[in-house]
Design a protein around this motif. Structure first.
Motif, short mmCIF file in Angstrom:
data_model
loop_
_atom_site.label_atom_id
_atom_site.label_comp_id
_atom_site.label_asym_id
_atom_site.label_seq_id
_atom_site.Cartn_x
_atom_site.Cartn_y
_atom_site.Cartn_z
N GLN A 218 63.23 49.97 63.54
CA GLN A 218 62.06 49.20 63.07
C GLN A 218 60.75 49.87 63.44
O GLN A 218 59.67 49.37 63.12
CB GLN A 218 62.11 47.78 63.62
CG GLN A 218 62.11 47.69 65.13
CD GLN A 218 62.28 46.26 65.61
OE1 GLN A 218 62.08 45.33 64.84
NE2 GLN A 218 62.64 46.09 66.86
N ASN B 257 61.14 47.65 56.85
CA ASN B 257 59.76 47.21 57.14
C ASN B 257 58.72 48.24 56.74
O ASN B 257 57.61 47.89 56.37
CB ASN B 257 59.60 46.76 58.61
CG ASN B 257 59.79 47.90 59.59
OD1 ASN B 257 60.17 49.00 59.21
ND2 ASN B 257 59.50 47.64 60.84
N VAL C 202 57.25 45.26 67.22
CA VAL C 202 57.58 46.51 66.54
C VAL C 202 56.53 47.58 66.88
O VAL C 202 55.34 47.32 66.77
CB VAL C 202 57.63 46.30 65.01
CG1 VAL C 202 57.82 47.62 64.28
CG2 VAL C 202 58.74 45.33 64.67
N GLN D 49 66.35 46.43 59.16
CA GLN D 49 65.08 46.64 59.87
C GLN D 49 64.30 47.81 59.30
O GLN D 49 63.07 47.82 59.30
CB GLN D 49 65.36 46.89 61.36
CG GLN D 49 65.79 45.64 62.09
CD GLN D 49 66.28 45.95 63.49
OE1 GLN D 49 66.90 46.98 63.73
NE2 GLN D 49 66.00 45.06 64.42
#
Lengths: 297, 294
Positions: free
Chosen positions: B221, B247, A287, B244
């Motif tokens: 994300q 997060n 990420v 997502q």
């Protein structure tokens, strides 16, 4: 002192080699390894007129606690501060392996008398600096007084004694062409520098890949001639991981694995650490990260 | 005289005010009746990364411009579109729209920009408030932009849908990264050209073409994206994105719930969706002679 002033730098050759090095790309496992190595080589730096004790303490805390979510990370190599902050830094870091580095000799201009420079160095070492980052007298260098520059470095080295390692800042942004940088590197190395360093970070351009390569070549020649190792520290303008990895590739290919160690290679940077941390986290989680979740330091 | 060779446009993506090709070097051919209309960039996650970075860098200066100035700049986009009408009409037709509908869509799009261009300096006067409190505080609430907003634009309505997603979001000071219609991307790139000619600072609007399935999750994300405006029908992808987005607690807005073609879309409430309320308690000396409640 006898200096071989005939060493000319092959400008096109240097730049061509750098352009080939920048086209390499490190991926996955090798990249992660490189990123961790970069972290361990960083001299976390704060050199501002507005530095306060609290600011230095905060930076020292950051040096020993890079990111709580990743406890297995190495610490940075050193914290680099002004001489009047050495005591503070030294107190904050006394239980850690992180070194205290101090700039000295009228940083960043270097325009002061030799007595003042010696006094400043002594004081920094006395207060606990384990590394001294001195600047050379660029004015004298441009006037052709190479002996003065040499003697100054030698006497500061003497005053560091065996307590502190000496890094010599050439301030390449003020030196002009590669030949001058090569010459200044040789003067510094022969006068006893433990490290040669590109820049103060106050002048642009600061560190660049070609300039660093010129200095690495000087280190290499010295090693071949005498068998003695000298460290290298590019500083200023290295703020992202990609560029830092390119420096590592260049060091490995010019000097070999021996220099891939914080004892012989450093990055002088303030914002690089966060970018490396974000890259490591990206590598682990997949990420893309945000600066908001990392300490400013 | 020899026959003139046609000069065809290269459709590239729009990041940080520039028109780069995708970092990946991939592209896809947009076809109609087995004829190639255009080569379109098949962007990668690294293009998303670069776009978010540029949107983040643009946020501070865009959000600190005066609301009135943002208003002027948005109006300028409409002016520039008016001058480029024919190009948009041609592209809409090339993408399969009928002539009359194409004209309707471009007119509606320009009018919609004009409508929203009036709002920047009126959002806070209307939604902001001074709140009555019992203590000696002056308590007030204002709306602030959220930061970088990820937009996944509508598959249909390639122009009107895109404008309806971008303009209400950036008018309050947000910057955006937009993944545009996969099958109808031509107008999006022309819109990018208009935006780049309209005093909109670099990085405020970024436009990415390519596969939504591939790109949208990376946007969803990304830790440096603060909100999502999603206008897609694909339920699976939408749910995945919303999951997502948790997060870093992004706000998610399902834009597909709104009727974009309808003039009822033109309302300040869609602007409010992409803003964050900030309430301030400002200590004041209690004035006992005063009769007001705050």
């Amino acid at each position: 002192m006898i200096l071989d002033l005939k060493t000319k730098v092959d400008k096109l050759g240097i730049e061509d080699r750098v352009s080939r090095i920048t086209k390499r790309s490190l991926k996955s496992e090798a990249k992660l390894q490189g990123l961790k190595m970069i972290l361990s080589m960083i001299d976390l730096t704060t050199l501002e007129g507005m530095d306060t004790n609290k600011r230095v303490e905060q930076l020292c805390y950051k040096a020993t606690h890079l990111h709580q979510e990743l406890p297995e990370l190495p610490n940075v190599a050193a914290v680099c501060v002004y001489p009047n902050m050495v005591k503070t830094a030294s107190n904050s870091l006394k239980d850690s392996e992180v070194k205290v580095a101090s700039v000295a000799t009228a940083f960043p201009s270097g325009n002061s008398s030799l007595e003042v420079k010696i006094q400043e160095t002594k004081e920094a070492v006395f207060n606990g600096a384990e590394e001294i980052d001195m600047v050379i007298s660029r004015g004298k260098f441009h006037s052709g007084e190479y002996n003065y520059v040499f003697d100054e470095i030698a006497i500061i080295k003497e005053n560091c004694g065996d307590k502190a390692r000496l890094k010599v800042i050439l301030e390449t942004g003020e030196l002009g062409d590669y030949d001058h940088i090569r010459l200044a590197s040789e003067i510094a190395i022969k006068a006893g520098a433990d490290f040669i360093k590109t820049s103060t970070g106050k002048i642009k351009p600061a560190a660049t890949l070609p300039i660093t390569l010129v200095m690495l070549e000087a280190i290499k020649d010295h090693y071949y001639n005498t068998g003695k190792m000298v460290g290298m520290k590019p500083a200023g303008g290295i703020s992202n991981s990609k560029l830092a990895l390119q420096y590592l590739v260049m060091v490995k290919e010019t000097l070999g694995n021996l220099w891939l160690d914080k004892h012989w290679f450093r990055f002088g940077a303030s914002s690089l650490a966060n970018d490396v941390l974000m890259q490591i986290l990206k590598q682990k989680t997949g990420v893309y990260q945000s600066n908001n979740y990392f300490s400013k330091g | 005289m020899s026959k003139r060779i046609k000069v065809l446009k290269t459709y590239k993506i729009f990041i940080d005010g520039k028109f780069p090709r995708t970092e990946s070097g991939r592209y896809t051919q947009l076809k109609k009746d087995n004829l190639t209309i255009a080569n379109v960039c098949l962007s990668s996650r690294k293009d998303i990364r670069n776009a978010v970075l540029s949107a983040r860098n643009a946020f501070e200066s865009w959000s600190s411009k005066s609301a009135y100035n943002r208003s002027q700049i948005l109006y300028r986009i409409a002016e520039m579109m008016e001058g480029n009408k024919n190009q948009f009409i041609e592209e809409l037709i090339l993408q399969g729209e009928e002539f009359n509908k194409a004209i309707l869509e471009i007119d509606q799009s320009i009018d919609r920009i004009i409508y929203f261009a009036g709002w920047p300096d009126k959002i806070n006067p209307i939604f902001g408030s001074v709140n009555p409190v019992a203590s000696s505080h002056f308590n007030f609430t204002i709306l602030e932009p959220m930061g970088v907003v990820g937009i996944v634009a509508s598959e249909e309505n390639s122009l009107l849908g895109l404008i309806s997603s971008i303009i209400p979001i950036i008018l309050s000071g947000n910057t955006c990264v937009t993944i545009v219609s996969e099958k109808l991307p031509l107008c999006a790139i022309s819109l990018a050209e208009v935006i780049s000619n309209s005093d909109v600072p670099n990085g405020v609007v970024n436009i990415i073409t390519g596969s939504k399935d591939e790109l949208a999750p990376h946007l969803a994300q990304h830790m440096d994206v603060n909100a999502l405006g999603v206008n897609i029908d694909n339920k699976e992808l939408k749910n995945q994105m919303f999951f997502q987005a948790s997060n870093n607690l992004k706000r998610v807005v399902d834009v597909s719930k709104y009727k974009i073609e309808d003039s009822s879309f033109e309302s300040p409430y869609i602007v409010k969706k992409f803003m964050e309320a900030k309430t301030t308690w400002h200590p004041i000396e209690k004035d006992f002679t005063s009769t007001n409640n705050y």
